[in-house]
Design a protein around this motif. Structure first.
Motif, PDB file in Angstrom:
ATOM      1  N   VAL A   1       0.826  -1.188   0.000  1.00 34.39           N
ATOM      2  CA  VAL A   1       0.000   0.000   0.000  1.00 34.39           C
ATOM      3  C   VAL A   1       0.873   1.256   0.000  1.00 34.39           C
ATOM      4  O   VAL A   1       0.562   2.221  -0.673  1.00 34.39           O
ATOM      5  CB  VAL A   1      -0.965  -0.008   1.204  1.00 34.39           C
ATOM      6  N   GLY A   2       1.989   1.267   0.735  1.00 35.06           N
ATOM      7  CA  GLY A   2       2.837   2.447   0.848  1.00 35.06           C
ATOM      8  C   GLY A   2       3.372   2.910  -0.496  1.00 35.06           C
ATOM      9  O   GLY A   2       3.392   4.109  -0.781  1.00 35.06           O
ATOM     10  N   ILE A   3       3.789   1.977  -1.341  1.00 34.32           N
ATOM     11  CA  ILE A   3       4.331   2.332  -2.650  1.00 34.32           C
ATOM     12  C   ILE A   3       3.233   2.931  -3.526  1.00 34.32           C
ATOM     13  O   ILE A   3       3.437   3.933  -4.204  1.00 34.32           O
ATOM     14  CB  ILE A   3       4.964   1.103  -3.342  1.00 34.32           C
ATOM     15  N   ALA A   4       2.052   2.328  -3.487  1.00 33.19           N
ATOM     16  CA  ALA A   4       0.940   2.833  -4.297  1.00 33.19           C
ATOM     17  C   ALA A   4       0.574   4.262  -3.900  1.00 33.19           C
ATOM     18  O   ALA A   4       0.317   5.112  -4.764  1.00 33.19           O
ATOM     19  CB  ALA A   4      -0.269   1.909  -4.171  1.00 33.19           C
ATOM     20  N   ALA A   6       2.589   6.452  -2.460  1.00 39.37           N
ATOM     21  CA  ALA A   6       3.704   7.309  -2.858  1.00 39.37           C
ATOM     22  C   ALA A   6       3.634   7.609  -4.355  1.00 39.37           C
ATOM     23  O   ALA A   6       3.817   8.761  -4.774  1.00 39.37           O
ATOM     24  CB  ALA A   6       5.030   6.646  -2.515  1.00 39.37           C
ATOM     25  N   GLU A   7       3.372   6.593  -5.160  1.00 41.89           N
ATOM     26  CA  GLU A   7       3.268   6.792  -6.602  1.00 41.89           C
ATOM     27  C   GLU A   7       2.106   7.721  -6.946  1.00 41.89           C
ATOM     28  O   GLU A   7       2.227   8.587  -7.813  1.00 41.89           O
ATOM     29  CB  GLU A   7       3.095   5.456  -7.320  1.00 41.89           C
ATOM     30  N   LEU A   8       0.993   7.543  -6.276  1.00 41.95           N
ATOM     31  CA  LEU A   8      -0.175   8.387  -6.506  1.00 41.95           C
ATOM     32  C   LEU A   8       0.123   9.842  -6.143  1.00 41.95           C
ATOM     33  O   LEU A   8      -0.191  10.764  -6.901  1.00 41.95           O
ATOM     34  CB  LEU A   8      -1.380   7.873  -5.713  1.00 41.95           C
ATOM     35  N   ALA A   9       0.761  10.045  -4.996  1.00 45.33           N
ATOM     36  CA  ALA A   9       1.109  11.402  -4.564  1.00 45.33           C
ATOM     37  C   ALA A   9       2.069  12.054  -5.557  1.00 45.33           C
ATOM     38  O   ALA A   9       1.889  13.224  -5.932  1.00 45.33           O
ATOM     39  CB  ALA A   9       1.724  11.366  -3.166  1.00 45.33           C
ATOM     40  N   ALA A  10       3.059  11.313  -5.999  1.00 49.69           N
ATOM     41  CA  ALA A  10       4.040  11.857  -6.943  1.00 49.69           C
ATOM     42  C   ALA A  10       3.389  12.172  -8.283  1.00 49.69           C
ATOM     43  O   ALA A  10       3.646  13.221  -8.879  1.00 49.69           O
ATOM     44  CB  ALA A  10       5.186  10.871  -7.125  1.00 49.69           C
ATOM     45  N   ARG A  15       1.509  16.042 -12.160  1.00 49.70           N
ATOM     46  CA  ARG A  15       0.446  16.387 -13.112  1.00 49.70           C
ATOM     47  C   ARG A  15      -0.108  17.787 -12.863  1.00 49.70           C
ATOM     48  O   ARG A  15      -0.351  18.553 -13.780  1.00 49.70           O
ATOM     49  CB  ARG A  15      -0.673  15.344 -13.061  1.00 49.70           C
ATOM     50  N   GLU A  16      -0.285  18.125 -11.600  1.00 52.19           N
ATOM     51  CA  GLU A  16      -0.853  19.423 -11.233  1.00 52.19           C
ATOM     52  C   GLU A  16       0.217  20.519 -11.127  1.00 52.19           C
ATOM     53  O   GLU A  16      -0.101  21.646 -10.766  1.00 52.19           O
ATOM     54  CB  GLU A  16      -1.616  19.308  -9.909  1.00 52.19           C
ATOM     55  N   ALA A  44      10.899   7.487 -11.222  1.00 49.37           N
ATOM     56  CA  ALA A  44       9.651   8.125 -11.656  1.00 49.37           C
ATOM     57  C   ALA A  44       9.329   9.366 -10.831  1.00 49.37           C
ATOM     58  O   ALA A  44       8.568  10.230 -11.287  1.00 49.37           O
ATOM     59  CB  ALA A  44       8.498   7.130 -11.587  1.00 49.37           C
ATOM     60  N   MET A  45       9.922   9.474  -9.644  1.00 55.47           N
ATOM     61  CA  MET A  45       9.731  10.667  -8.818  1.00 55.47           C
ATOM     62  C   MET A  45      10.868  11.666  -8.997  1.00 55.47           C
ATOM     63  O   MET A  45      10.650  12.877  -8.932  1.00 55.47           O
ATOM     64  CB  MET A  45       9.636  10.273  -7.347  1.00 55.47           C
ATOM     65  N   GLN A  46      12.076  11.164  -9.207  1.00 48.60           N
ATOM     66  CA  GLN A  46      13.227  12.060  -9.277  1.00 48.60           C
ATOM     67  C   GLN A  46      13.272  12.861 -10.575  1.00 48.60           C
ATOM     68  O   GLN A  46      13.647  14.029 -10.561  1.00 48.60           O
ATOM     69  CB  GLN A  46      14.525  11.264  -9.118  1.00 48.60           C
ATOM     70  N   GLU A  47      12.907  12.230 -11.685  1.00 54.98           N
ATOM     71  CA  GLU A  47      12.974  12.942 -12.959  1.00 54.98           C
ATOM     72  C   GLU A  47      12.028  14.149 -12.980  1.00 54.98           C
ATOM     73  O   GLU A  47      12.445  15.247 -13.372  1.00 54.98           O
ATOM     74  CB  GLU A  47      12.754  11.971 -14.114  1.00 54.98           C
ATOM     75  N   PRO A  48      10.761  14.008 -12.547  1.00 54.69           N
ATOM     76  CA  PRO A  48       9.903  15.205 -12.478  1.00 54.69           C
ATOM     77  C   PRO A  48      10.408  16.231 -11.464  1.00 54.69           C
ATOM     78  O   PRO A  48      10.159  17.437 -11.623  1.00 54.69           O
ATOM     79  CB  PRO A  48       8.534  14.650 -12.059  1.00 54.69           C
TER      80      PRO A  48
END
Length: 167
Positions: A1-4, A6-10, A15-16, A44-48
């Protein structure tokens, strides 16, 4: 659940274009992702985050984000790509006069060059880091660099010379 989560938050932050959040997320949960071997999720978080720092016009944040990305590529065994990011970090630090960032960037460049078998270049970057960090009394990094210089000599079968750095 934690990864999901984190991915959703990122994803939402990127996106916003919530740039401060996009910038901070990898720093806050990066260790958790590394420990759990979720390197692709970290990418996927570092590049943005790099793009967010650029939009914010914050060269220090950009350099830090690039540095984190270079080390993540190092951990993933993607040394050439990591070296590209480490060199960008070094150039940004030098252009902005950030000697602390420059010292750390030299170490990152060196580590990646070592993995690519480019030992002479790696050693020169360690020496540059030592010069920069000695001047600011950052002896922790100086000791790390000295050990790295010893490991470079070990990789080159220069055992007697390695000893003076590792003793």
């Amino acid at each position: 659940v934690g990864i999901a989560v984190a991915e959703l938050a990122a994803s939402l932050a990127a996106r916003e274009q919530l740039d401060r959040h996009t910038l901070q997320l990898p720093r806050h949960i990066g260790n958790y992702l590394v420990i759990g071997h979720h390197i692709n999720e970290l990418f996927a978080m570092q590049e943005p985050a790099v793009e967010a720092a650029r939009r914010l016009g914050d060269p220090a944040a950009e350099a830090l984000s690039l540095s984190h990305l270079s080390i993540t590529y190092y951990m993933a065994g993607r040394y050439r790509l990591g070296l590209e990011y480490a060199n960008q970090t070094l150039a940004l630090a030098q252009a902005s006069g950030d000697t602390a960032g420059e010292g750390y960037a030299h170490v990152a460049v060196s580590l990646l060059l070592q993995r690519l078998g480019r030992y002479s270049e790696a050693d020169a970057h360690e020496a540059a880091a030592i010069n920069l960090r000695s001047a600011s009394h950052d002896y922790r990094l100086v000791v790390i660099c000295l050990a790295n210089r010893g490991r470079i000599r070990l990789a080159r079968n220069q055992f007697a010379d390695a000893w003076r750095f590792l003793d």
